[in-house]
Design a protein around this motif. Structure first.
Motif, PDB file in Angstrom:
ATOM      1  N   VAL A  47      30.998  12.406  -9.592  1.00  0.00           N
ATOM      2  CA  VAL A  47      30.408  12.173 -10.906  1.00  0.00           C
ATOM      3  C   VAL A  47      30.581  13.424 -11.758  1.00  0.00           C
ATOM      4  CG1 VAL A  47      28.702  10.494 -10.084  1.00  0.00           C
ATOM      5  CG2 VAL A  47      28.110  12.917 -10.138  1.00  0.00           C
ATOM      6  N   ILE A  48      30.531  13.243 -13.051  1.00  0.00           N
ATOM      7  CA  ILE A  48      30.594  14.365 -13.972  1.00  0.00           C
ATOM      8  C   ILE A  48      29.363  15.243 -13.750  1.00  0.00           C
ATOM      9  CG2 ILE A  48      29.455  13.137 -15.865  1.00  0.00           C
ATOM     10  CD1 ILE A  48      31.557  14.545 -17.710  1.00  0.00           C
ATOM     11  N   GLN A  49      29.511  16.548 -13.867  1.00  0.00           N
ATOM     12  CA  GLN A  49      28.445  17.472 -13.509  1.00  0.00           C
ATOM     13  C   GLN A  49      27.605  17.954 -14.694  1.00  0.00           C
ATOM     14  OE1 GLN A  49      27.644  18.377 -10.213  1.00  0.00           O
ATOM     15  NE2 GLN A  49      28.992  16.646  -9.885  1.00  0.00           N
ATOM     16  N   ASP A  50      27.853  17.442 -15.896  1.00  0.00           N
ATOM     17  CA  ASP A  50      27.041  17.860 -17.040  1.00  0.00           C
ATOM     18  C   ASP A  50      25.636  17.268 -16.935  1.00  0.00           C
ATOM     19  OD1 ASP A  50      27.927  15.244 -17.580  1.00  0.00           O
ATOM     20  OD2 ASP A  50      27.673  15.533 -19.727  1.00  0.00           O
ATOM     21  N   PHE A  51      24.657  17.980 -17.474  1.00  0.00           N
ATOM     22  CA  PHE A  51      23.263  17.534 -17.438  1.00  0.00           C
ATOM     23  C   PHE A  51      22.971  16.693 -18.671  1.00  0.00           C
ATOM     24  CE2 PHE A  51      18.791  17.721 -18.353  1.00  0.00           C
ATOM     25  CZ  PHE A  51      18.215  17.514 -17.120  1.00  0.00           C
ATOM     26  N   ARG A  52      22.381  15.522 -18.457  1.00  0.00           N
ATOM     27  CA  ARG A  52      21.975  14.659 -19.576  1.00  0.00           C
ATOM     28  C   ARG A  52      20.567  14.148 -19.321  1.00  0.00           C
ATOM     29  NH1 ARG A  52      27.081  11.346 -21.866  1.00  0.00           N
ATOM     30  NH2 ARG A  52      28.517  13.081 -21.746  1.00  0.00           N
TER      31      ARG A  52
END
Length: 73
Positions: A47-52
């Motif tokens: 999965v993409i590792q950016d925080f949302r």
């Protein structure tokens, strides 16, 4: 330098859902915090590792059972 502050509204973690079926977990998460989108992720996926603040990964095993605590991120 500006200060970056992350604010999360509503419930942010669901440890009680470990062991529950993924689809059931998604429904509970989105009901308890309508500001998030819960997404089922099969074990072994990337999965993409950016925080949302608006996203919850729901990690499920090969049987579709949640095996990791779902939390905002």
């Amino acid at each position: 330098m500006p200060l970056l502050v992350s604010t999360t509204l509503g419930k942010s973690s669901w440890p009680e859902l470990v062991g529950v079926q993924g689809e059931t977990a998604v429904a509970i998460i989105e009901r308890e915090n309508p500001l998030v989108n819960a997404i089922i992720v099969p074990e072994g996926s990337f999965v993409i590792q950016d925080f949302r603040c608006s996203r919850v990964w729901v990690w499920v095993d090969k049987n579709g059972t949640v095996y990791r605590v779902p939390r905002i991120g």
